[in-house]
Scaffold this motif. Structure first.
Motif, PDB file in Angstrom:
ATOM      1  N   ALA A  56       0.832  -1.214   0.000  1.00 30.93           N
ATOM      2  CA  ALA A  56       0.000   0.000   0.000  1.00 30.93           C
ATOM      3  C   ALA A  56       0.858   1.253   0.000  1.00 30.93           C
ATOM      4  O   ALA A  56       0.564   2.231  -0.714  1.00 30.93           O
ATOM      5  CB  ALA A  56      -0.927  -0.008   1.213  1.00 30.93           C
ATOM      6  N   VAL A  57       1.924   1.253   0.792  1.00 33.54           N
ATOM      7  CA  VAL A  57       2.816   2.412   0.827  1.00 33.54           C
ATOM      8  C   VAL A  57       3.519   2.575  -0.518  1.00 33.54           C
ATOM      9  O   VAL A  57       3.693   3.692  -1.017  1.00 33.54           O
ATOM     10  CB  VAL A  57       3.834   2.284   1.971  1.00 33.54           C
ATOM     11  CG1 VAL A  57       4.841   3.426   1.941  1.00 33.54           C
ATOM     12  CG2 VAL A  57       3.120   2.252   3.319  1.00 33.54           C
ATOM     13  N   GLY A  58       3.895   1.455  -1.129  1.00 35.02           N
ATOM     14  CA  GLY A  58       4.528   1.513  -2.437  1.00 35.02           C
ATOM     15  C   GLY A  58       3.612   2.100  -3.499  1.00 35.02           C
ATOM     16  O   GLY A  58       4.052   2.908  -4.330  1.00 35.02           O
ATOM     17  N   ARG A  59       2.340   1.728  -3.471  1.00 36.05           N
ATOM     18  CA  ARG A  59       1.391   2.290  -4.436  1.00 36.05           C
ATOM     19  C   ARG A  59       1.253   3.797  -4.251  1.00 36.05           C
ATOM     20  O   ARG A  59       1.163   4.552  -5.226  1.00 36.05           O
ATOM     21  CB  ARG A  59       0.027   1.609  -4.287  1.00 36.05           C
ATOM     22  CG  ARG A  59       0.008   0.166  -4.772  1.00 36.05           C
ATOM     23  CD  ARG A  59      -1.406  -0.375  -4.871  1.00 36.05           C
ATOM     24  NE  ARG A  59      -2.084  -0.449  -3.592  1.00 36.05           N
ATOM     25  CZ  ARG A  59      -1.992  -1.473  -2.747  1.00 36.05           C
ATOM     26  NH1 ARG A  59      -1.201  -2.507  -3.045  1.00 36.05           N
ATOM     27  NH2 ARG A  59      -2.665  -1.473  -1.606  1.00 36.05           N
ATOM     28  N   ALA A  60       1.233   4.227  -2.997  1.00 41.28           N
ATOM     29  CA  ALA A  60       1.166   5.667  -2.731  1.00 41.28           C
ATOM     30  C   ALA A  60       2.414   6.373  -3.234  1.00 41.28           C
ATOM     31  O   ALA A  60       2.341   7.477  -3.794  1.00 41.28           O
ATOM     32  CB  ALA A  60       0.981   5.914  -1.233  1.00 41.28           C
ATOM     33  N   ALA A  61       3.564   5.746  -3.059  1.00 43.87           N
ATOM     34  CA  ALA A  61       4.831   6.378  -3.428  1.00 43.87           C
ATOM     35  C   ALA A  61       4.950   6.599  -4.931  1.00 43.87           C
ATOM     36  O   ALA A  61       5.508   7.605  -5.373  1.00 43.87           O
ATOM     37  CB  ALA A  61       6.004   5.537  -2.932  1.00 43.87           C
ATOM     38  N   VAL A  62       4.451   5.668  -5.732  1.00 47.93           N
ATOM     39  CA  VAL A  62       4.598   5.805  -7.180  1.00 47.93           C
ATOM     40  C   VAL A  62       3.413   6.527  -7.811  1.00 47.93           C
ATOM     41  O   VAL A  62       3.430   6.819  -9.015  1.00 47.93           O
ATOM     42  CB  VAL A  62       4.796   4.423  -7.849  1.00 47.93           C
ATOM     43  CG1 VAL A  62       6.032   3.740  -7.291  1.00 47.93           C
ATOM     44  CG2 VAL A  62       3.570   3.535  -7.688  1.00 47.93           C
ATOM     45  N   GLY A  63       2.400   6.837  -7.013  1.00 53.35           N
ATOM     46  CA  GLY A  63       1.232   7.552  -7.512  1.00 53.35           C
ATOM     47  C   GLY A  63       1.347   9.049  -7.293  1.00 53.35           C
ATOM     48  O   GLY A  63       2.326   9.550  -6.729  1.00 53.35           O
ATOM     49  N   ALA A  64       0.332   9.748  -7.750  1.00 50.92           N
ATOM     50  CA  ALA A  64       0.291  11.200  -7.536  1.00 50.92           C
ATOM     51  C   ALA A  64       0.006  11.493  -6.068  1.00 50.92           C
ATOM     52  O   ALA A  64      -0.692  10.717  -5.397  1.00 50.92           O
ATOM     53  CB  ALA A  64      -0.795  11.815  -8.414  1.00 50.92           C
ATOM     54  N   PRO A  65       0.523  12.604  -5.530  1.00 46.51           N
ATOM     55  CA  PRO A  65       0.226  12.955  -4.137  1.00 46.51           C
ATOM     56  C   PRO A  65      -1.279  13.054  -3.905  1.00 46.51           C
ATOM     57  O   PRO A  65      -2.011  13.632  -4.705  1.00 46.51           O
ATOM     58  CB  PRO A  65       0.915  14.313  -3.961  1.00 46.51           C
ATOM     59  CG  PRO A  65       1.991  14.332  -4.994  1.00 46.51           C
ATOM     60  CD  PRO A  65       1.447  13.576  -6.166  1.00 46.51           C
ATOM     61  N   LEU A  66      -1.717  12.499  -2.782  1.00 50.93           N
ATOM     62  CA  LEU A  66      -3.139  12.562  -2.430  1.00 50.93           C
ATOM     63  C   LEU A  66      -3.501  13.888  -1.781  1.00 50.93           C
ATOM     64  O   LEU A  66      -4.660  14.300  -1.807  1.00 50.93           O
ATOM     65  CB  LEU A  66      -3.479  11.433  -1.451  1.00 50.93           C
ATOM     66  CG  LEU A  66      -3.284   9.991  -1.931  1.00 50.93           C
ATOM     67  CD1 LEU A  66      -3.496   9.023  -0.765  1.00 50.93           C
ATOM     68  CD2 LEU A  66      -4.232   9.682  -3.070  1.00 50.93           C
ATOM     69  N   ASP A  67      -2.498  14.520  -1.148  1.00 49.63           N
ATOM     70  CA  ASP A  67      -2.764  15.655  -0.264  1.00 49.63           C
ATOM     71  C   ASP A  67      -3.893  15.283   0.691  1.00 49.63           C
ATOM     72  O   ASP A  67      -4.821  16.065   0.944  1.00 49.63           O
ATOM     73  CB  ASP A  67      -3.085  16.920  -1.059  1.00 49.63           C
ATOM     74  CG  ASP A  67      -1.853  17.450  -1.778  1.00 49.63           C
ATOM     75  OD1 ASP A  67      -0.741  17.261  -1.258  1.00 49.63           O
ATOM     76  OD2 ASP A  67      -2.004  18.039  -2.856  1.00 49.63           O
ATOM     77  N   GLY A  68      -3.789  14.081   1.211  1.00 46.56           N
ATOM     78  CA  GLY A  68      -4.795  13.540   2.109  1.00 46.56           C
ATOM     79  C   GLY A  68      -4.347  12.182   2.624  1.00 46.56           C
ATOM     80  O   GLY A  68      -3.174  11.810   2.510  1.00 46.56           O
ATOM     81  N   THR A  69      -5.298  11.434   3.153  1.00 44.63           N
ATOM     82  CA  THR A  69      -5.012  10.182   3.855  1.00 44.63           C
ATOM     83  C   THR A  69      -5.772   9.029   3.229  1.00 44.63           C
ATOM     84  O   THR A  69      -6.925   9.184   2.818  1.00 44.63           O
ATOM     85  CB  THR A  69      -5.417  10.313   5.336  1.00 44.63           C
ATOM     86  OG1 THR A  69      -4.667  11.374   5.928  1.00 44.63           O
ATOM     87  CG2 THR A  69      -5.133   9.036   6.115  1.00 44.63           C
ATOM     88  N   VAL A  70      -5.126   7.874   3.162  1.00 42.67           N
ATOM     89  CA  VAL A  70      -5.787   6.641   2.766  1.00 42.67           C
ATOM     90  C   VAL A  70      -5.585   5.621   3.892  1.00 42.67           C
ATOM     91  O   VAL A  70      -4.539   5.621   4.547  1.00 42.67           O
ATOM     92  CB  VAL A  70      -5.227   6.105   1.428  1.00 42.67           C
ATOM     93  CG1 VAL A  70      -3.747   5.755   1.545  1.00 42.67           C
ATOM     94  CG2 VAL A  70      -6.017   4.904   0.943  1.00 42.67           C
ATOM     95  N   GLU A  71      -6.590   4.782   4.143  1.00 43.44           N
ATOM     96  CA  GLU A  71      -6.498   3.756   5.171  1.00 43.44           C
ATOM     97  C   GLU A  71      -6.398   2.381   4.524  1.00 43.44           C
ATOM     98  O   GLU A  71      -7.054   2.112   3.507  1.00 43.44           O
ATOM     99  CB  GLU A  71      -7.719   3.794   6.095  1.00 43.44           C
ATOM    100  CG  GLU A  71      -7.778   5.031   6.973  1.00 43.44           C
ATOM    101  CD  GLU A  71      -8.892   4.956   8.017  1.00 43.44           C
ATOM    102  OE1 GLU A  71      -8.857   5.786   8.939  1.00 43.44           O
ATOM    103  OE2 GLU A  71      -9.772   4.076   7.901  1.00 43.44           O
ATOM    104  N   VAL A  72      -5.593   1.510   5.145  1.00 47.66           N
ATOM    105  CA  VAL A  72      -5.477   0.123   4.692  1.00 47.66           C
ATOM    106  C   VAL A  72      -5.633  -0.798   5.891  1.00 47.66           C
ATOM    107  O   VAL A  72      -5.209  -0.471   7.005  1.00 47.66           O
ATOM    108  CB  VAL A  72      -4.135  -0.138   3.984  1.00 47.66           C
ATOM    109  CG1 VAL A  72      -4.042   0.676   2.712  1.00 47.66           C
ATOM    110  CG2 VAL A  72      -2.941   0.159   4.887  1.00 47.66           C
TER     111      VAL A  72
END
Length: 252
Positions: free
Chosen positions: A168-184
């Motif tokens: 999940a952290v890896g997907r966030a790292a290679v994606g566009a900034p969320l400027d927010g929070t995602v829960e897993v």
């Protein structure tokens, strides 16, 4: 893409470095052992040169109230400042589901402070909040042990495998900034006492796990749903009973 992983030699960081490297990215683990100290700022400018993303999965070496607050405030502040100077375009941080509901705990007050620093920094960011890891069953038990008895709340918990957190952290790292929070979170719920009881039993640990609604979780009193993710959390597929035989405890 160059991605610097602060805490890259730890449980989640080492998994993340392997995953990102396997995807073809230049994943650089950074820790005091590699000459990068986020508390003093030593080595930050050098390791961040040319980086597009910084992922912070580091943790405080001490959970004492003052020490953990100082760690997350100082480390996060130094990181954000160094990223701005280096032109890093995305700050990713690993946090904890339910943090805002756990302010009785010094550790979680420090995580709240960390998140606020990131949110207020003006830097592009993504915060990944995860539920408790399967890997921490024994450390939770140790913190709640009195003699041969482990006293734990029966509050609900939806734990997750460390590999799935890294994913999940890896997907966030290679994606566009969320400027927010995602829960897993993991795919199934347990009572906290039930989870630890299952884990210790599998490991042949003879301690008696007792449900105690007044037992505190790292200093915080839990309501039934304090540790549960929101309805829109991303759910992984690894089940605890599948994970256990693949991750035996270290030989004594």
């Amino acid at each position: 893409m160059k991605i610097v992983v602060i805490g890259g030699t730890g449980l989640i960081g080492s998994k993340l470095v392997r995953e990102l490297g396997g995807l073809g990215h230049q994943a650089v683990p950074a820790s005091p052992g590699s000459g990068v100290d986020t508390l003093t700022g030593e080595g930050l400018a050098e390791v961040l040169a040319g980086a597009q993303v910084v992922v912070d999965v580091s943790n405080s070496p001490s959970f004492a109230d003052d020490a953990v607050m100082d760690f997350f405030r100082t480390s996060t502040g130094n990181l954000l400042d160094a990223e701005e100077k280096a032109g890093v375009g995305h700050h990713v941080a690993l946090s904890v589901v339910g943090t805002e509901r756990l302010a009785e705990s010094g550790y979680f007050r420090a995580k709240i402070a960390q998140e606020k620093l990131i949110e207020d920094s003006g830097r592009p960011y993504s915060i990944v909040r995860a539920t408790q890891f399967f890997e921490f069953v024994r450390s939770i038990a140790e913190a709640a042990t009195d003699g041969d008895t482990v006293r734990l709340s029966d509050a609900r918990i939806q734990p997750i495998a460390g590999d799935d957190v890294a994913g999940a952290v890896g997907r966030a790292a290679v994606g566009a900034p969320l400027d927010g929070t995602v829960e897993v979170a993991g795919p199934e719920q347990f009572g906290l006492d039930e989870l630890i009881r299952k884990g210790l039993a599998f490991q042949g640990d003879p301690r008696d796990v007792v449900a105690d609604p007044d037992a505190r979780y790292f200093g915080a009193l839990l309501e039934r749903d304090t540790l549960l993710p929101s309805a829109d959390a991303q759910l992984s597929t690894t089940r605890f009973e599948e994970w256990l035989p693949l991750n035996p405890p270290p030989a004594k």
